[in-house]
Design a protein around this motif. Structure first.
Motif, PDB file in Angstrom:
ATOM      1  N   GLY A   1      -3.236  32.224  14.344  1.00  0.00           N
ATOM      2  CA  GLY A   1      -2.316  32.301  15.450  1.00  0.00           C
ATOM      3  C   GLY A   1      -1.696  30.948  15.744  1.00  0.00           C
ATOM      4  O   GLY A   1      -1.557  30.107  14.852  1.00  0.00           O
ATOM      5  N   ILE A   2      -1.333  30.758  17.016  1.00  0.00           N
ATOM      6  CA  ILE A   2      -0.668  29.527  17.443  1.00  0.00           C
ATOM      7  C   ILE A   2      -1.419  28.922  18.616  1.00  0.00           C
ATOM      8  O   ILE A   2      -1.830  29.633  19.542  1.00  0.00           O
ATOM      9  CB  ILE A   2       0.801  29.809  17.839  1.00  0.00           C
ATOM     10  N   ARG A   3      -1.601  27.595  18.574  1.00  0.00           N
ATOM     11  CA  ARG A   3      -2.224  26.881  19.685  1.00  0.00           C
ATOM     12  C   ARG A   3      -1.234  25.828  20.166  1.00  0.00           C
ATOM     13  O   ARG A   3      -0.697  25.057  19.364  1.00  0.00           O
ATOM     14  CB  ARG A   3      -3.528  26.224  19.241  1.00  0.00           C
ATOM     15  N   VAL A   4      -0.975  25.827  21.459  1.00  0.00           N
ATOM     16  CA  VAL A   4      -0.049  24.844  22.029  1.00  0.00           C
ATOM     17  C   VAL A   4      -0.660  24.264  23.295  1.00  0.00           C
ATOM     18  O   VAL A   4      -1.660  24.769  23.825  1.00  0.00           O
ATOM     19  CB  VAL A   4       1.319  25.485  22.379  1.00  0.00           C
ATOM     20  N   LYS A   5      -0.009  23.207  23.764  1.00  0.00           N
ATOM     21  CA  LYS A   5      -0.410  22.613  25.036  1.00  0.00           C
ATOM     22  C   LYS A   5       0.819  22.557  25.929  1.00  0.00           C
ATOM     23  O   LYS A   5       1.888  22.096  25.507  1.00  0.00           O
ATOM     24  CB  LYS A   5      -0.977  21.213  24.823  1.00  0.00           C
TER      25      LYS A   5
END
Length: 593
Positions: free
Chosen positions: A354-358
């Motif tokens: 998936g995608i991990r962002v801040k």
């Protein structure tokens, strides 16, 4: 006005030149027909034109020749669809493939790939073989082969197909089938077979030519024997010239095809009208046909005191730069709600997860439920129950995690086209059975079929099985339309009595192999096309009945010598006007809803 044999001048010579030029094609066709014992309409026309030229009625011969040539040209406008379709299939495969051999990754031409080779497929590349995933994970769009509306997550042990697109991720694939043995290769073969096996629809006049031709000759001979007047015999051959009969079919076909074209429907040949008039079953592909073929956000389930709008915004921030179909659907849904989507502070795409962002100091994760285990994100039995319920409705679920806790769920589904239900209703009013076939899961297929009130549904089918369903119905005496949009629909589109392709969303293969293209993707045009086809066939029979009545009257007037060759030919010219006017009504015909 037609000139008689005693007139001379430049005009008469032009008529003679036209008659000889136009008739030569007809005479040659008649000669070929006699050689092959195929007594087509060209034979009585040949006799009539030779007779007319023999007595100096050049204008009559010219008119006869031109009318038949125009009718024949109209009914023989068949495009070279097979070649174009097969070229489109080839474009689904890469020219070169990365293969791992002896510990080295090398690029080789596609034709050099062998069963047992290990193929490397990166994000954005098309898969060149049928095979099994050895390692890696990816999201694969395989709608071209299976018809599934949404990308399928692939991991070790899963099967992949040649011609499908790796949208995200990377994989090592063990090639199990290459070339013509792949699913794509079989589609190629099925299209070729169906194109060669499908019979041509015979012209209406040709069906009766075996009786028509000897009748004209026998009546002419008997009249000559009885009256001793050769002019009457020649007149009999001329009045038997099927000028009006030639016009009966093509004028109605031109008008009905023109009507369809004005409403955004491309009918590639007039014979399709005759086939559509006999249809009693319509088979619909699901993805991209009854549905849009792309995921849309269906629902948001907020957890941990989060709001729907806040979850959608966080997900949109995470997916702002994503090319995944789910990501695009999330961003589109947020934009439709008028949300302002800032860039994430940091972005990390975790392959196969998936995608991990801040953003705003928070760590946000967006991914499929089964992918969360690798990130140490757990979820409760209650969430598992919600996911199961959504799956039973044919939906795909994406999770949103905030700081390693599940904050909500986003459910996606392939939306039904708004006109699909009305189209099905109108077909049922016409007494036509409706069937849906799809490569999607049974749960998705049954949900769609139930909401549209479709009579039968076949789920999880491959391209070969679609063809088998069509053939099975045809063997049962049914006349079938197949409506589709994808490469996987190509063989079924050609095998069906009439293939109808979606013009806007359809692939090149579907559009080229189908007899009809819906340029506006409006499924309401299916019942409309069937209705106007039935009307066209009724009009043709009206024209034929009128033609036969004119023929009968002409024969009666010829026997006592009332008609001459000139007046006989003139009668045919004038009698064509009612036929043309009757057919012209089809241009403005509007079927009742």
């Amino acid at each position: 006005m037609l000139s008689d044999g005693n007139n001379t001048g430049e005009g008469n010579w032009l008529y003679l030149l036209s008659a000889l030029t136009g008739s030569s094609f007809i005479w040659w066709s008649a000669y070929q027909g006699i050689k092959e014992r195929d007594f087509t309409a060209d034979i009585p026309v040949t006799i009539a034109t030779i007779a007319a030229i023999a007595i100096g009625q050049y204008s009559a011969a010219a008119v006869v020749a031109v009318l038949l040539l125009l009718g024949g040209m109209l009914e023989e406008l068949v495009s070279a669809r097979a070649g174009k379709a097969l070229e489109s299939l080839a474009k689904l495969l890469p020219d070169r493939v990365t293969v791992r051999r002896d510990g080295h990754d090398i690029s080789v031409p596609l034709e050099d790939v062998q069963v047992g080779d290990i193929i490397l497929v990166k994000s954005g590349e098309r898969i060149a073989v049928d095979g099994t995933v050895l390692s890696g994970t990816a999201s694969v769009n395989q709608a071209a082969i299976t018809g599934e509306s949404l990308p399928v997550d692939k991991q070790s042990g899963d099967t992949v197909f040649a011609g499908t697109l790796n949208e995200t991720g990377a994989m090592e694939i063990l090639a199990t089938k290459v070339g013509n043995e792949t699913a794509l290769g079989q589609i190629h073969r099925l299209i070729e077979e169906a194109q060669t096996q499908k019979p041509n629809v015979e012209r209406l006049l040709n069906r009766h030519a075996k009786i028509y031709t000897p009748t004209a000759i026998v009546l002419g001979g008997l009249l000559w024997w009885w009256s001793g007047d050769m002019m009457r015999a020649i007149t009999m051959l001329i009045v038997f010239c099927p000028c009006v009969m030639v016009l009966a079919t093509p004028t109605a076909l031109v008008a009905s095809v023109g009507n369809a074209a004005l409403k955004g429907n491309l009918i590639k040949k007039g014979a399709t009208i005759e086939s559509m008039a006999k249809i009693d079953t319509v088979i619909f592909d699901k993805t991209g046909t009854l549905t849009y073929g792309e995921p849309k956000l269906a629902s948001i389930t907020a957890l941990k005191n989060n709001s729907d709008e806040n979850l959608l915004l966080l997900a949109a921030i995470a997916e702002k730069f994503s090319e995944h179909p789910f990501g695009k659907a999330i961003v589109k849904a947020a934009e439709e709600k008028g949300l302002s989507i800032p860039d994430p502070e940091s972005f990390e795409s975790i392959s196969g997860m998936g995608i991990r962002v801040k953003t705003s100091g928070k760590n946000i994760f967006v991914g499929r439920p089964k992918q969360l285990f690798g990130l140490n994100i757990s979820y409760s039995d209650e969430i598992e129950k919600i996911i199961k319920e959504q799956s039973q409705q044919g939906r795909n679920v994406v999770m949103i995690g905030i700081e390693n806790e599940v904050a909500g769920l986003l459910a996606f589904e392939d939306k039904i086209r708004p006109e699909s239900k009305k189209s099905i209703e109108n077909l049922h009013k016409l007494g036509i059975k409706t069937i849906m076939v799809t490569g999607d899961s049974k749960a998705v297929a049954e949900r769609i079929a139930k909401s549209l009130d479709i009579n039968e549904v076949y789920a999880e089918v491959m391209p070969q099985e679609k063809v088998e369903i069509v053939k099975r119905l045809q063997l049962g005496g049914h006349k079938v339309i197949f409506v589709g949009d994808g490469v996987n629909d190509g063989p079924a589109l050609v095998t069906a009595d009439v293939g109808v392709a979606m013009g806007l969303t359809g692939t090149d293969v579907a559009i080229e192999t189908a007899e009809v293209g819906l340029l506006s993707d409006d499924l309401l045009k299916i019942p409309y096309l069937i209705s106007i086809s039935k009307k066209a066939i009724n009009t043709i029979w009206q024209n034929v009945a009128f033609s036969l009545s004119i023929l009968s009257m002409a024969v009666i007037l010829t026997i006592p010598g009332i008609l001459t060759p000139v007046t006989g030919a003139l009668l045919h010219e004038l009698s064509s006007i009612p036929v043309i006017m009757n057919s012209a009504r089809l241009i403005t015909y509007k079927p009742e809803d």
